[in-house]
Design a protein around this motif. Structure first.
Motif, PDB file in Angstrom:
ATOM      1  N   ILE A 153      44.439 -37.316  44.390  1.00  0.00           N
ATOM      2  CA  ILE A 153      43.174 -37.230  45.117  1.00  0.00           C
ATOM      3  C   ILE A 153      42.029 -37.145  44.112  1.00  0.00           C
ATOM      4  O   ILE A 153      42.221 -36.687  42.983  1.00  0.00           O
ATOM      5  CB  ILE A 153      43.131 -36.008  46.060  1.00  0.00           C
ATOM      6  CG1 ILE A 153      43.486 -34.734  45.287  1.00  0.00           C
ATOM      7  CG2 ILE A 153      44.098 -36.174  47.234  1.00  0.00           C
ATOM      8  CD1 ILE A 153      43.119 -33.484  46.025  1.00  0.00           C
ATOM      9  N   THR A 154      40.858 -37.603  44.526  1.00  0.00           N
ATOM     10  CA  THR A 154      39.706 -37.518  43.619  1.00  0.00           C
ATOM     11  C   THR A 154      38.759 -36.419  44.099  1.00  0.00           C
ATOM     12  O   THR A 154      38.750 -36.051  45.278  1.00  0.00           O
ATOM     13  CB  THR A 154      38.925 -38.847  43.559  1.00  0.00           C
ATOM     14  OG1 THR A 154      38.604 -39.233  44.886  1.00  0.00           O
ATOM     15  CG2 THR A 154      39.735 -39.941  42.899  1.00  0.00           C
ATOM     16  N   GLU A 155      37.958 -35.946  43.152  1.00  0.00           N
ATOM     17  CA  GLU A 155      37.040 -34.857  43.460  1.00  0.00           C
ATOM     18  C   GLU A 155      35.995 -35.285  44.477  1.00  0.00           C
ATOM     19  O   GLU A 155      35.579 -34.502  45.320  1.00  0.00           O
ATOM     20  CB  GLU A 155      36.307 -34.423  42.190  1.00  0.00           C
ATOM     21  CG  GLU A 155      37.229 -33.946  41.091  1.00  0.00           C
ATOM     22  CD  GLU A 155      36.515 -33.933  39.760  1.00  0.00           C
ATOM     23  OE1 GLU A 155      35.654 -33.068  39.565  1.00  0.00           O
ATOM     24  OE2 GLU A 155      36.811 -34.785  38.907  1.00  0.00           O
ATOM     25  N   SER A 156      35.540 -36.540  44.377  1.00  0.00           N
ATOM     26  CA  SER A 156      34.438 -36.986  45.220  1.00  0.00           C
ATOM     27  C   SER A 156      34.849 -36.945  46.686  1.00  0.00           C
ATOM     28  O   SER A 156      35.887 -37.469  47.062  1.00  0.00           O
ATOM     29  CB  SER A 156      34.006 -38.395  44.833  1.00  0.00           C
ATOM     30  OG  SER A 156      35.101 -39.264  44.919  1.00  0.00           O
ATOM     31  N   GLY A 157      34.056 -36.306  47.511  1.00  0.00           N
ATOM     32  CA  GLY A 157      34.357 -36.241  48.930  1.00  0.00           C
ATOM     33  C   GLY A 157      35.073 -34.971  49.334  1.00  0.00           C
ATOM     34  O   GLY A 157      34.999 -34.558  50.473  1.00  0.00           O
ATOM     35  N   LEU A 198      35.307 -27.625  37.715  1.00  0.00           N
ATOM     36  CA  LEU A 198      35.994 -26.393  37.353  1.00  0.00           C
ATOM     37  C   LEU A 198      36.334 -25.545  38.564  1.00  0.00           C
ATOM     38  O   LEU A 198      37.396 -24.945  38.619  1.00  0.00           O
ATOM     39  CB  LEU A 198      35.147 -25.598  36.345  1.00  0.00           C
ATOM     40  CG  LEU A 198      34.841 -26.381  35.069  1.00  0.00           C
ATOM     41  CD1 LEU A 198      34.079 -25.521  34.080  1.00  0.00           C
ATOM     42  CD2 LEU A 198      36.101 -26.930  34.435  1.00  0.00           C
ATOM     43  N   SER A 199      35.438 -25.532  39.561  1.00  0.00           N
ATOM     44  CA  SER A 199      35.728 -24.718  40.742  1.00  0.00           C
ATOM     45  C   SER A 199      36.893 -25.308  41.540  1.00  0.00           C
ATOM     46  O   SER A 199      37.666 -24.587  42.147  1.00  0.00           O
ATOM     47  CB  SER A 199      34.490 -24.572  41.610  1.00  0.00           C
ATOM     48  OG  SER A 199      34.173 -25.800  42.195  1.00  0.00           O
ATOM     49  N   TYR A 200      37.037 -26.641  41.520  1.00  0.00           N
ATOM     50  CA  TYR A 200      38.164 -27.252  42.224  1.00  0.00           C
ATOM     51  C   TYR A 200      39.484 -26.804  41.635  1.00  0.00           C
ATOM     52  O   TYR A 200      40.442 -26.557  42.335  1.00  0.00           O
ATOM     53  CB  TYR A 200      38.118 -28.789  42.122  1.00  0.00           C
ATOM     54  CG  TYR A 200      37.017 -29.420  42.902  1.00  0.00           C
ATOM     55  CD1 TYR A 200      37.014 -29.367  44.285  1.00  0.00           C
ATOM     56  CD2 TYR A 200      35.992 -30.092  42.262  1.00  0.00           C
ATOM     57  CE1 TYR A 200      36.004 -29.965  45.006  1.00  0.00           C
ATOM     58  CE2 TYR A 200      34.990 -30.691  42.980  1.00  0.00           C
ATOM     59  CZ  TYR A 200      34.987 -30.619  44.343  1.00  0.00           C
ATOM     60  OH  TYR A 200      33.995 -31.205  45.046  1.00  0.00           O
ATOM     61  N   ILE A 251      39.574 -29.951  28.449  1.00  0.00           N
ATOM     62  CA  ILE A 251      40.328 -30.138  29.702  1.00  0.00           C
ATOM     63  C   ILE A 251      41.766 -29.668  29.511  1.00  0.00           C
ATOM     64  O   ILE A 251      42.311 -28.950  30.343  1.00  0.00           O
ATOM     65  CB  ILE A 251      40.306 -31.621  30.164  1.00  0.00           C
ATOM     66  CG1 ILE A 251      38.882 -32.049  30.564  1.00  0.00           C
ATOM     67  CG2 ILE A 251      41.265 -31.839  31.338  1.00  0.00           C
ATOM     68  CD1 ILE A 251      38.755 -33.531  30.924  1.00  0.00           C
ATOM     69  N   ILE A 252      42.361 -30.050  28.374  1.00  0.00           N
ATOM     70  CA  ILE A 252      43.757 -29.677  28.135  1.00  0.00           C
ATOM     71  C   ILE A 252      43.900 -28.161  28.002  1.00  0.00           C
ATOM     72  O   ILE A 252      44.803 -27.554  28.581  1.00  0.00           O
ATOM     73  CB  ILE A 252      44.324 -30.413  26.891  1.00  0.00           C
ATOM     74  CG1 ILE A 252      44.420 -31.918  27.196  1.00  0.00           C
ATOM     75  CG2 ILE A 252      45.689 -29.852  26.501  1.00  0.00           C
ATOM     76  CD1 ILE A 252      44.807 -32.775  26.017  1.00  0.00           C
ATOM     77  N   SER A 302      45.984 -26.026  30.745  1.00  0.00           N
ATOM     78  CA  SER A 302      47.213 -25.320  30.377  1.00  0.00           C
ATOM     79  C   SER A 302      47.059 -23.823  30.621  1.00  0.00           C
ATOM     80  O   SER A 302      48.012 -23.162  31.008  1.00  0.00           O
ATOM     81  CB  SER A 302      47.661 -25.650  28.953  1.00  0.00           C
ATOM     82  OG  SER A 302      46.717 -25.179  28.044  1.00  0.00           O
ATOM     83  N   ALA A 303      45.846 -23.290  30.454  1.00  0.00           N
ATOM     84  CA  ALA A 303      45.622 -21.879  30.790  1.00  0.00           C
ATOM     85  C   ALA A 303      45.858 -21.630  32.280  1.00  0.00           C
ATOM     86  O   ALA A 303      46.225 -20.535  32.689  1.00  0.00           O
ATOM     87  CB  ALA A 303      44.207 -21.465  30.403  1.00  0.00           C
ATOM     88  N   MET A 304      45.643 -22.652  33.093  1.00  0.00           N
ATOM     89  CA  MET A 304      45.834 -22.511  34.542  1.00  0.00           C
ATOM     90  C   MET A 304      47.196 -23.034  34.986  1.00  0.00           C
ATOM     91  O   MET A 304      47.429 -23.221  36.178  1.00  0.00           O
ATOM     92  CB  MET A 304      44.707 -23.243  35.275  1.00  0.00           C
ATOM     93  CG  MET A 304      43.360 -22.634  34.943  1.00  0.00           C
ATOM     94  SD  MET A 304      42.009 -23.493  35.731  1.00  0.00           S
ATOM     95  CE  MET A 304      41.916 -22.542  37.224  1.00  0.00           C
ATOM     96  N   HIS A 305      48.082 -23.281  34.027  1.00  0.00           N
ATOM     97  CA  HIS A 305      49.451 -23.751  34.285  1.00  0.00           C
ATOM     98  C   HIS A 305      49.476 -25.075  35.044  1.00  0.00           C
ATOM     99  O   HIS A 305      50.307 -25.275  35.932  1.00  0.00           O
ATOM    100  CB  HIS A 305      50.265 -22.684  35.023  1.00  0.00           C
ATOM    101  CG  HIS A 305      50.255 -21.362  34.313  1.00  0.00           C
ATOM    102  ND1 HIS A 305      50.901 -21.168  33.118  1.00  0.00           N
ATOM    103  CD2 HIS A 305      49.609 -20.210  34.598  1.00  0.00           C
ATOM    104  CE1 HIS A 305      50.676 -19.931  32.707  1.00  0.00           C
ATOM    105  NE2 HIS A 305      49.887 -19.328  33.583  1.00  0.00           N
TER     106      HIS A 305
END
Ligand code: C2E
Ligand code: CA
Ligand code: CA
Ligand code: CA
Length: 279
Positions: free
Chosen positions: A150-154, A188-190, A222-223, A227-230
Motif C-alpha cells: 500500500i502507498t502512503e498517499s490516500g 513517520l507517523s504511519y 530509513i533503515i 530496524s528500530a521498529m522491527h
C-alpha cells in the motif's frame, strides 16, 4: 484574424472532443479487457541479503487488442479515476492467489511469496477484508505467502478504518508493505500506527545512493528507523552492483530491481526459478 481565431477555437474544441472520445473508448476497452482476461501478470523477483530469491512483486500489464502490451502508467491513472481499479485489483489479486496455490503444491516453489499492489480505493471498500478472505478461501492460497503493498498517499483520509482493516487481515496471516516509502507526507507517523511487516524504499532514493550524499543519508535513516521498529526494509530500483553493495553495507534486508531481473511474464519467471533451483 477573426476567422483564424474562430478556427483556432473550433480546432481546440475538436481536440478536446477527440481526447474525451479516446478516453471514453479506453475506459470501455479496459472494462471489457478486465472481463475478457486481457490483463497479464508480470512478476519481478525479489531477493534477500544472501542473494537468494524469496518472492516477487506482481505488476500488471494490459494486452490491448490493437495497441499492444500496455504498461501500468498507460491505464492505472484512468482506472483510478473511473473506479475500474476495483475490478482490476480484484482480477490481479485473484490471479496472484491462484498462482500462490499452484506454488504451494510445488516442492521448488512452495516458499515463494507474492507482493500485490493494492490501491487505497480497494482498501477503502467496506467489504475489502471479506473480499480478500474469500479470494484466499476460493483459491486455496496460503495467506502467509501474500504481501499487500500500500502507498502512503490516500491513507490519511481514512486512517482509523485502514488500520482496522489491515489488522483484521494481519490476523488472517496476510502481511503489509508500505510502498514508495519516503515520497509522501507524515511518513513517520504511519510507521508507528500501521500494522506493517515491511517498508519499501522508493527507487528515487536508491538511484543516487552510491554517489549522492543526500540519498545515502535518507536511505541510512530509513533503515535505522525501520530496524528500530522491527520492520523489514526492502529497496526497489536496484540497477547496479554499486547500489547493491551500498545497500548491503547499510543492512537493507531485501532488494528488487533490474540488476536482479526485470518484470517478466509469470510463466518465464517461474521457469527461471526452477532452472536455478529456487530455495
Ligand atoms: P511500483 O509499485 O512502485 O512498482 C515498481 C515499478 O518500478 C515497476 O514499474 C517496475 O517495473 C519498475 N522497476 C523495477 N525495477 C526497476 C529498476 O531497477 N529501475 C527502474 N527504473 N524501474 C524499475 P511498472 O511495472 O511500470 O509499474 C508502475 C506502477 O504501476 C507501480 O509502481 C504500481 O504503482 C502500479 N501498478 C502496477 N501493477 C499494479 C496493480 O496490479 N495494481 C495497482 N493498484 N497498481 C499497480
Ligand atoms: Ca509496488
Ligand atoms: Ca514502489
Ligand atoms: Ca513507485
Amino acid at each position: 484574424a477573426k476567422s483564424s481565431g474562430r478556427n483556432a477555437v473550433s480546432f481546440f474544441d475538436l481536440t478536446m472532443q477527440t481526447n474525451l472520445t479516446e478516453r471514453t473508448n479506453l475506459e470501455a476497452a479496459l472494462r471489457q479487457g478486465i472481463a475478457q482476461d486481457q490483463l497479464k501478470l508480470y512478476i519481478q523477483p525479489q531477493m534477500k541479503q544472501d542473494c537468494t530469491v524469496y518472492g516477487g512483486e506482481v505488476l500488471v500489464r494490459w494486452q490491448h487488442p490493437t495497441l499492444g502490451l500496455l504498461s501500468p502508467d498507460k491505464f492505472i491513472p484512468l482506472a483510478e479515476e473511473t473506479d475500474l481499479i476495483i475490478p482490476m485489483g480484484n482480477w490481479v489479486l485473484t490471479a496472484a492467489c491462484k498462482l500462490l496455490k499452484q506454488f504451494s503444491q510445488d516442492e521448488h516453489l512452495k516458499h515463494f511469496s507474492l507482493s500485490v499492489n493494492v490501491s487505497v480505493k480497494q482498501l477503502h471498500l467496506a467489504d475489502f477484508v471479506e473480499q480478500v478472505q474469500s479470494t484466499l478461501l476460493e483459491t486455496g492460497a496460503p495467506a502467509s505467502q501474500l504481501m499487500l503493498e500500500i502507498t502512503e498517499s490516500g491513507l490519511i483520509d481514512n486512517m482509523a478504518d485502514s488500520i482496522r482493516k489491515m489488522e483484521r487481515l494481519t490476523k488472517l496471516g496476510v502481511r503489509f508493505s508500505l510502498d514508495d516509502f519516503g515520497t509522501g507526507y507524515s511518513s513517520l507517523s504511519y510507521l508507528k500506527k500501521l500494522p506493517l511487516t515491511q517498508v519499501k524504499i522508493d527507487q528515487s532514493f536508491v538511484r543516487g545512493i552510491h554517489f549522492d550524499a543526500n540519498d545515502a543519508a535518507i536511505v541510512r535513516s530509513i533503515i535505522a528507523l525501520a530496524s528500530a521498529m522491527h520492520l523489514q526494509v526492502t529497496a526497489e530500483g536496484v540497477e547496479n552492483r554499486e547500489q547493491l553493495e551500498y545497500l548491503q553495507a547499510l543492512g537493507c534486508d531485501s532488494y528488487q530491481g533490474y540488476l536482479l531481473g526485470r518484470p517478466a511474464p509469470w510463466q518465464s519467471v517461474i521457469q527461471q526459478l526452477r532452472d536455478c533451483h529456487f530455495k
